[in-house]
Design a protein around this motif. Structure first.
Motif, PDB file in Angstrom:
ATOM      1  N   SER A 225      32.284  52.126  34.655  1.00  0.00           N
ATOM      2  CA  SER A 225      32.442  50.698  34.947  1.00  0.00           C
ATOM      3  C   SER A 225      33.422  49.998  34.008  1.00  0.00           C
ATOM      4  O   SER A 225      34.071  49.029  34.415  1.00  0.00           O
ATOM      5  CB  SER A 225      31.087  49.994  34.905  1.00  0.00           C
ATOM      6  N   GLU A 226      33.520  50.441  32.760  1.00  0.00           N
ATOM      7  CA  GLU A 226      34.410  49.810  31.770  1.00  0.00           C
ATOM      8  C   GLU A 226      34.231  48.292  31.741  1.00  0.00           C
ATOM      9  O   GLU A 226      35.196  47.524  31.676  1.00  0.00           O
ATOM     10  CB  GLU A 226      35.876  50.172  32.025  1.00  0.00           C
ATOM     11  N   SER A 227      32.980  47.853  31.822  1.00  0.00           N
ATOM     12  CA  SER A 227      32.612  46.431  31.713  1.00  0.00           C
ATOM     13  C   SER A 227      33.186  45.558  32.821  1.00  0.00           C
ATOM     14  O   SER A 227      33.325  44.342  32.669  1.00  0.00           O
ATOM     15  CB  SER A 227      33.034  45.866  30.341  1.00  0.00           C
ATOM     16  N   GLN A 228      33.532  46.168  33.952  1.00  0.00           N
ATOM     17  CA  GLN A 228      33.986  45.380  35.093  1.00  0.00           C
ATOM     18  C   GLN A 228      32.843  44.524  35.634  1.00  0.00           C
ATOM     19  O   GLN A 228      31.696  44.959  35.708  1.00  0.00           O
ATOM     20  CB  GLN A 228      34.493  46.300  36.205  1.00  0.00           C
ATOM     21  N   ASP A 229      33.155  43.294  35.998  1.00  0.00           N
ATOM     22  CA  ASP A 229      32.157  42.416  36.588  1.00  0.00           C
ATOM     23  C   ASP A 229      31.765  42.920  37.967  1.00  0.00           C
ATOM     24  O   ASP A 229      32.608  43.417  38.721  1.00  0.00           O
ATOM     25  CB  ASP A 229      32.710  40.992  36.719  1.00  0.00           C
ATOM     26  N   GLY A 230      30.488  42.767  38.283  1.00  0.00           N
ATOM     27  CA  GLY A 230      30.024  43.168  39.604  1.00  0.00           C
ATOM     28  C   GLY A 230      28.567  43.574  39.577  1.00  0.00           C
ATOM     29  O   GLY A 230      27.954  43.712  38.509  1.00  0.00           O
TER      30      GLY A 230
ATOM     31  N   ARG B 290      26.739  42.680  52.519  1.00  0.00           N
ATOM     32  CA  ARG B 290      26.774  41.223  52.696  1.00  0.00           C
ATOM     33  C   ARG B 290      26.087  40.511  51.538  1.00  0.00           C
ATOM     34  O   ARG B 290      26.564  39.478  51.061  1.00  0.00           O
ATOM     35  CB  ARG B 290      26.121  40.840  54.033  1.00  0.00           C
ATOM     36  N   SER B 291      24.980  41.052  51.067  1.00  0.00           N
ATOM     37  CA  SER B 291      24.282  40.420  49.947  1.00  0.00           C
ATOM     38  C   SER B 291      25.109  40.505  48.675  1.00  0.00           C
ATOM     39  O   SER B 291      25.150  39.566  47.883  1.00  0.00           O
ATOM     40  CB  SER B 291      22.908  41.065  49.747  1.00  0.00           C
ATOM     41  N   VAL B 292      25.806  41.612  48.490  1.00  0.00           N
ATOM     42  CA  VAL B 292      26.640  41.784  47.299  1.00  0.00           C
ATOM     43  C   VAL B 292      27.825  40.836  47.318  1.00  0.00           C
ATOM     44  O   VAL B 292      28.160  40.192  46.310  1.00  0.00           O
ATOM     45  CB  VAL B 292      27.129  43.245  47.192  1.00  0.00           C
ATOM     46  N   LEU B 293      28.489  40.710  48.469  1.00  0.00           N
ATOM     47  CA  LEU B 293      29.704  39.905  48.557  1.00  0.00           C
ATOM     48  C   LEU B 293      29.439  38.416  48.402  1.00  0.00           C
ATOM     49  O   LEU B 293      30.379  37.625  48.235  1.00  0.00           O
ATOM     50  CB  LEU B 293      30.418  40.179  49.880  1.00  0.00           C
ATOM     51  N   ASN B 294      28.176  38.020  48.417  1.00  0.00           N
ATOM     52  CA  ASN B 294      27.821  36.641  48.124  1.00  0.00           C
ATOM     53  C   ASN B 294      27.736  36.375  46.627  1.00  0.00           C
ATOM     54  O   ASN B 294      27.614  35.225  46.208  1.00  0.00           O
ATOM     55  CB  ASN B 294      26.479  36.272  48.780  1.00  0.00           C
ATOM     56  N   GLY B 295      27.813  37.415  45.830  1.00  0.00           N
ATOM     57  CA  GLY B 295      27.709  37.288  44.382  1.00  0.00           C
ATOM     58  C   GLY B 295      28.946  36.665  43.774  1.00  0.00           C
ATOM     59  O   GLY B 295      30.048  36.714  44.336  1.00  0.00           O
ATOM     60  N   LYS B 296      28.790  36.092  42.588  1.00  0.00           N
ATOM     61  CA  LYS B 296      29.864  35.342  41.920  1.00  0.00           C
ATOM     62  C   LYS B 296      31.126  36.164  41.733  1.00  0.00           C
ATOM     63  O   LYS B 296      32.242  35.683  41.955  1.00  0.00           O
ATOM     64  CB  LYS B 296      29.358  34.831  40.575  1.00  0.00           C
ATOM     65  N   ALA B 297      30.984  37.422  41.327  1.00  0.00           N
ATOM     66  CA  ALA B 297      32.154  38.249  41.025  1.00  0.00           C
ATOM     67  C   ALA B 297      32.976  38.578  42.269  1.00  0.00           C
ATOM     68  O   ALA B 297      34.147  38.948  42.161  1.00  0.00           O
ATOM     69  CB  ALA B 297      31.714  39.545  40.337  1.00  0.00           C
TER      70      ALA B 297
END
Length: 240
Positions: free
Chosen positions: A36-41, A165-172
């Protein structure tokens, strides 16, 4: 059939469908579980079981590479490519690299049960594609890059629409100028039997998706096959 565990010895699995490697393939030679290297998500724990489709036996010592875009749709090495503009290229080397970043790339050697595990984030999307993860399986002579033999299988893993769909609603993931394609709208998903390459995905916590997801799949390969999607010279040419 339950594909989440190694198949019994008398079971013969179907070959998992191959997919194109895409233009964003690299060979950074990074053996690591956490890519991940600290990537947001949203966190994603990924478990892949590599099985010999001819015998049902787990394939141990295979080198399994994965790579995918970040929450904004960018690939490491091509971070300056606009993910909201569709790239008309699908083959390796078609898009010039823009940087030397290595986030969301890495490989693991399969254990004696044929299993590899990765800690990453749920991928975002870029123009013209559904959400997916790239995978390449190399047959080796042991847990050593110097003993590589050949690339046996190259694929792409897709996600259930409900989870995405639930993930793509997230801030990142929000604030994009375009919408992602559903799986059935993705030409590669349609042309290359992507329905057989859809991960089983479950929430890590019952109450919230914010804690992340666990995704898993069994990949049936022919260990003697030589993939036409990534050739040995591609690994040499596109090494960091």
């Amino acid at each position: 059939m339950d594909y989440t565990t190694a198949a019994p010895r008398d079971t013969v699995l179907l070959l998992s469908p191959e997919h194109i490697a895409g233009p964003y393939f690299r060979n950074p030679k990074l053996i690591r579980r956490n890519i991940s290297e600290s990537q947001d998500g949203v966190p994603l724990v990924l478990r892949l079981s590599i099985v010999d489709a001819m015998t049902g036996e787990p394939v141990s010592g295979a080198l399994v590479d994965i790579w995918h875009c970040n929450a904004r749709g960018a690939y490491s090495g091509w971070s300056k490519v606009d993910p909201d503009q569709e790239v008309e290229a699908d083959h390796i080397g078609a898009v010039p690299r823009t940087d030397d970043d290595t986030y969301l790339r890495g490989g693991q050697f399969s254990d004696n049960k044929g299993i590899v595990r990765f800690t990453t984030i749920y991928p975002g999307f870029y123009a013209g594609r559904a959400l997916h993860i790239h995978v390449a399986v190399r047959i080796t002579g042991g847990n050593n890059y110097l003993e590589e033999r050949h690339v046996a299988w190259v694929g792409q893993l897709y996600f259930p629409e409900v989870a995405s769909r639930s993930v793509l609603n997230g801030k990142a993931y929000r604030g994009r100028s375009l919408l992602p394609l559903d799986n059935h709208q993705d030409q590669y998903h349609q042309q290359m039997n992507g329905s057989a390459s859809t991960l089983t995905v479950n929430s890590i916590a019952r109450e919230s998706h914010e804690d992340g997801f666990f995704g898993h799949m069994t990949i049936g390969i022919d260990t003697f096959a030589v993939s036409t999607q990534i050739k040995p010279e591609d690994f040499d040419k596109y090494t960091v």
